[in-house]
Design an enzyme around this catalytic site. Structure first.
Site, PDB file in Angstrom:
ATOM      1  N   GLY A 201       0.824  -1.214   0.000  1.00  0.00           N
ATOM      2  CA  GLY A 201       0.000   0.000   0.000  1.00  0.00           C
ATOM      3  C   GLY A 201       0.856   1.261   0.000  1.00  0.00           C
TER       4      GLY A 201
ATOM      5  N   GLN B   7      -8.654  -2.999   4.416  1.00  0.00           N
ATOM      6  CA  GLN B   7      -9.559  -2.500   3.372  1.00  0.00           C
ATOM      7  C   GLN B   7      -9.777  -1.065   3.820  1.00  0.00           C
ATOM      8  OE1 GLN B   7     -11.598  -0.770   1.362  1.00  0.00           O
ATOM      9  NE2 GLN B   7     -13.248  -1.157   2.825  1.00  0.00           N
ATOM     10  N   SER B   8      -9.076  -0.125   3.210  1.00  0.00           N
ATOM     11  CA  SER B   8      -8.959   1.211   3.800  1.00  0.00           C
ATOM     12  C   SER B   8      -9.892   2.256   3.181  1.00  0.00           C
ATOM     13  CB  SER B   8      -7.505   1.691   3.693  1.00  0.00           C
ATOM     14  OG  SER B   8      -7.204   2.015   2.353  1.00  0.00           O
TER      15      SER B   8
ATOM     16  N   TYR C  88     -15.868   1.107   8.230  1.00  0.00           N
ATOM     17  CA  TYR C  88     -14.401   1.176   8.321  1.00  0.00           C
ATOM     18  C   TYR C  88     -13.985   1.771   9.663  1.00  0.00           C
ATOM     19  CZ  TYR C  88      -9.724   3.173   7.661  1.00  0.00           C
ATOM     20  OH  TYR C  88      -8.401   3.546   7.835  1.00  0.00           O
TER      21      TYR C  88
ATOM     22  N   SER D 120      -6.827   5.436  12.926  1.00  0.00           N
ATOM     23  CA  SER D 120      -7.219   6.459  11.950  1.00  0.00           C
ATOM     24  C   SER D 120      -8.044   7.580  12.572  1.00  0.00           C
ATOM     25  CB  SER D 120      -8.052   5.786  10.848  1.00  0.00           C
ATOM     26  OG  SER D 120      -8.720   6.738  10.076  1.00  0.00           O
TER      27      SER D 120
ATOM     28  N   GLU E 283     -10.469   8.738  11.257  1.00  0.00           N
ATOM     29  CA  GLU E 283     -11.883   8.415  11.001  1.00  0.00           C
ATOM     30  C   GLU E 283     -12.585   7.957  12.279  1.00  0.00           C
ATOM     31  OE1 GLU E 283     -14.070   8.221   8.007  1.00  0.00           O
ATOM     32  OE2 GLU E 283     -12.636   9.826   7.666  1.00  0.00           O
TER      33      GLU E 283
END
Ligand code: NAP
Ligand code: F7E
Length: 347
Positions: free
Chosen positions: A11, A87-88, A156, A133, A135
């Protein structure tokens, strides 16, 4: 020589981290998913020929397979483990929620359990980095710090919250060196093509070269704290060199809207985005994260970390990279070659 094991080496971050660790004398082992087409583009420059001795070693493996992770841990005997595999993509996680949870949340748990057993059996004190993250903060307003409550807004983000708490629990329950880096958005010319920054710079490059006319986007009002991936992987490493395992926010402290990103990128590409950008609702998320801006005082004070690449330089490097790619595409097309420039389903 220290040995590092990286999940997600193919990645964006994995490629910069591998470069950084190799430059610092490490032996680097990376876990690569088996896919039907090549997925090692970002690290091919580091891995010339598998038959030539090198400090970079690649192994097939998947965060879905506990047995394989356990085996790799035992044979590689790493000093440092960086769990970057994921799975970003946030939008994709709404469609692929269960898969996202399996890789991001349970995958982290699988790697932590392998790490725990390996730590115990080896008698060494290996260190583990978890890629958390911003997020996770979701709907909690900025500025976000290590003490800001999590309010995840996507499958996510929920999975990253679970993975973060697994990491903290392993640190506290088993006295393991597990650090969690809550990284805000970080980009580069190697960013995946379906994240908004790269989607924009790639389209601007192609528009400038006459290869594309329209760019379809969703919400232009959300705000992100965008840094450069090369700066952020350095922070991951610094966390594992610190005397104690901790949780750290890593961010630039500046935030811009998607619209402002378009303005700056268009200026460099010399393209008027307003003539080309159109709205498409498919790029909206059922629940959006409106505004992220991190306060990384803790990392700056305890680790001595600070970003070296500013917002405008980041955008310029991405625009320059994508203009060059579009130029190559044009040359190949002129010579009669078909170049696959499809986007993903959400590209
Ligand atoms: P990325 O470019 O999407 O890379 C993700 C990596 O995970 C790829 O190597 C991918 O392999 C691998 N992977 C996917 N599913 C896997 C599985 N089942 N088993 C093993 N590996 C798997 O992400 P990134 O931007 O480098 O981010 C690195 C990590 O930081 C991720 O965990 C991400 O969630 C997190 N993060 C990113 C940001 C950011 O702004 N970039 C911010 C905060 C946190 P393939 O190449 O085969 O797809
Ligand atoms: O979206 C808006 C979208 O997909 C940024 C991942 O690395 O960073 C990343 O997650 C914003 C959102 O990144 C399009 O609605 C508008 O508000 O580039 P993105 P993200 O969702 O912030 C965090 C920190 C991670 O951890 C994740 O792994 O841009 N937006 N129009 C769009 N986004 C996309 N992708 N595509 C559009 O057309």
């Amino acid at each position: 020589m220290k040995t590092a094991l990286i999940s997600g080496i193919t990645g964006q971050d994995g490629s910069y981290l591998a470069e950084f660790l190799l430059a610092n004398g490490y032996a680097v082992h990376g876990i690569v998913r088996r896919t039907s087409s090549f997925n090692t583009d970002r690290i091919d420059h580091l891995y010339a020929d598998p038959h030539v001795p090198s400090r970079l070693h690649l192994h097939y493996g998947d965060l879905a397979s506990a047995a394989r992770l356990r085996h790799l841990m035992e044979v590689i005997q790493p000093d440092e483990i960086y769990n970057l595999g994921a799975q970003s993509h946030v939008r994709v996680s709404f469609d692929e929620a269960e898969y996202t949870a399996d890789v991001v949340a349970t995958g982290t748990l699988r790697l932590l359990e392998a790490f725990r057993d390996y730590s115990k059996q080896s008698g060494s004190q290996p260190r583990f980095y978890q890629a958390s993250s911003s997020e996770m903060f979701g709907a909690s307003p900025p500025p976000q710090t290590e003490n800001t409550p999590f309010y995840p807004r996507s499958p996510y983000a929920c999975s990253k919250v679970a993975a973060h708490w697994y990491s903290v629990n392993f640190r506290e329950a088993y006295n393991l060196f597990v650090s969690s880096g809550i990284l805000f958005n970080h980009e580069s010319p190697r960013r995946g093509e379906t994240f908004v920054t790269r989607k924009i710079t790639r389209a601007l490059g192609r528009i400038r070269m006459g290869l594309q006319d329209k760019l379809y986007l969703g919400n232009l009002d959300s705000r992100r704290d965008w840094g450069h991936a090369a700066d952020f992987v350095r922070a991951m490493w610094m966390m594992l060199q610190h005397s104690v395992p901790e949780t750290f926010v890593v961010a630039t402290g500046e935030s811009y809207s998607v619209r402002e990103f378009l303005d700056v990128a268009s200026e460099y590409a010399e393209v008027d985005w307003r003539k080309h950008v159109e709205f498409d609702a498919r790029y909206l998320r059922p629940t959006e994260v409106d505004s992220l801006c991190g306060d990384s005082s803790k990392a700056r004070q305890l680790l001595g970390w600070k970003p070296e690449i500013g917002f405008r330089d980041l955008v310029k490097s991405m625009v320059d990279g994508d203009i060059e790619l579009a130029r190559q595409e044009l040359t190949l097309a002129g010579a009669g070659h078909t170049v696959s420039r499809r986007g993903g389903v959400y590209g």
